[in-house]
Enzyme design. Structure first.
Site: not given
Ligand code: UT7
Length: 327
Positions: A284, A254, A114
């Protein structure tokens, strides 16, 4: 002798026509428009159904050359930032040059995920500053859909396909790329990676069966590093160049997550009107996000505007570029 800087003198984007909405994704994986919108800010993304990264890049290049009235034979160097090259080799730059008739150019691909565009922009600028070249194209392109696992809801909802290109030319008015800070930390490589297909894990039935050719991300870990480092490096480049928040006209961040963008703008003391955002419509696009932002906001930019480009991505890689808009 007058100091030569590398100015962006044209920008062009290309996104595929095919739109994939959050609702479309909710039919494929267990997700919802509400989750994707509140966690990331993304509403839809573009998906290339036919063709490769080079096709998107070539489309953007052809349009840029046409609108500037530049003969393809005038381009001397093409740098393509991408993690989804057409092939491991030859380089996508070679293919793009062939597809657009840039027969006099040399070129290469650059992998910095990225952060690819700011790495490539900084590198391309050096060839202009040195006086070695007069016309350099810097391309950020990714066909993320080619490495996404549409059974993994944690990654497939985030990314999209797209390309952007800028033309760099010499400038003696003090506009162009004025500074950059680029960083990397390979210890972060495990958190965001396409594990197979390279020399560490060459393709085998096992790598395919284990879905190792797809993007793997530990989202929370990446988020933690991204939110801190993108904000810090953006503040650092301002301090290094004695810039206050009033001096900065635009943050070009980004587009990985609206929450990361907001934290960066806050750390820089910038109001939301000064922040370029198009994550809602493209998601993204990895190396494509920054030139696609410049393309979308081109009509609002004025000669002499101060821009800070800022990115964080796989590697880890991150950094910021300080530039003055030249037209
Ligand atoms: O561009 C390169 C660099 N990349 C980044 O900068 C990305 C950085 N990371 C992020 O933007 C975020 O971590 C994400 C958008 C990828 C995820 O958001 P989050 O708030 O960190 O969610 P999480 O991974 O902590 O997941 C929270 C919950 C989980 O469920 P439980 O364990 O709380 O029951 C996940 O299983 O959300 C669940 N989950 C989803 N639910 C519905 C994960 N993905 C999804 C989804 N739809 N697509």
């Amino acid at each position: 002798m007058e100091k030569i800087t590398a100015a962006i003198t044209a920008v062009q984007g290309y996104v595929p026509d095919n739109v994939m909405t959050n609702e479309d994704l909710a039919k494929i994986v267990d997700t919802s428009d509400e989750w994707i919108t509140t966690r990331t800010g993304i509403k839809e993304r573009r998906i290339l159904t036919d063709g490769a990264s080079s096709d998107m890049a070539a489309a953007a290049v052809a349009q840029l050359l046409e609108k500037k009235g530049i003969d393809p034979l005038e381009i001397e160097l093409v740098i393509v930032a991408t993690v989804t090259p057409d092939y491991p080799f030859p380089s996508t730059a070679n293919v793009v040059c062939d597809k657009t008739g840039m027969k006099n150019a040399w070129g290469y691909d650059l992998i910095a995920a990225c952060s690819g565009f700011i790495y490539a922009l900084t590198t391309g600028a050096k060839f202009i500053e040195s006086g070695h070249h007069k016309k350099v194209l810097v391309i950020g392109v990714d066909k993320m859909s080619s490495i996404l696992d549409y059974e993994d809801r944690t990654t497939c909802v985030i990314f999209g396909d797209g390309a952007g290109v800028v033309l760099l030319e010499p400038n003696t008015e003090g506009n162009g790329v004025l500074d950059s800070i680029l960083k990397s930390d390979g210890a972060g490589r495990h958190y965001l990676i396409q594990p197979a297909g390279g020399s560490a894990n060459p393709p085998t039935h096992k790598t395919v069966d284990e879905r190792m050719h797809f993007v793997k991300q530990e989202g929370q870990q990446v988020f933690k590093f991204a939110v801190t480092n993108m904000a810090e490096v953006s503040a650092e480049i301002m301090e290094k160049n004695n810039l206050t928040s009033e001096d900065v006209d635009w943050l070009v961040p980004h587009q990985a997550n609206l929450r990361i963008i907001d934290a960066t703008a806050k750390r820089m003391g910038l109001p939301s009107e000064k922040v370029m955002i198009n994550i809602q419509k493209y998601g993204n696009t990895t190396a494509g996000t920054l030139p696609l932002c410049l393309w979308d906001y081109e009509s609002q930019l004025k000669k002499g505007d101060t821009l800070i480009l800022s990115a964080f991505g796989g590697g880890f890689t991150w950094g910021a570029v300080y530039l003055k808009w030249a037209y």
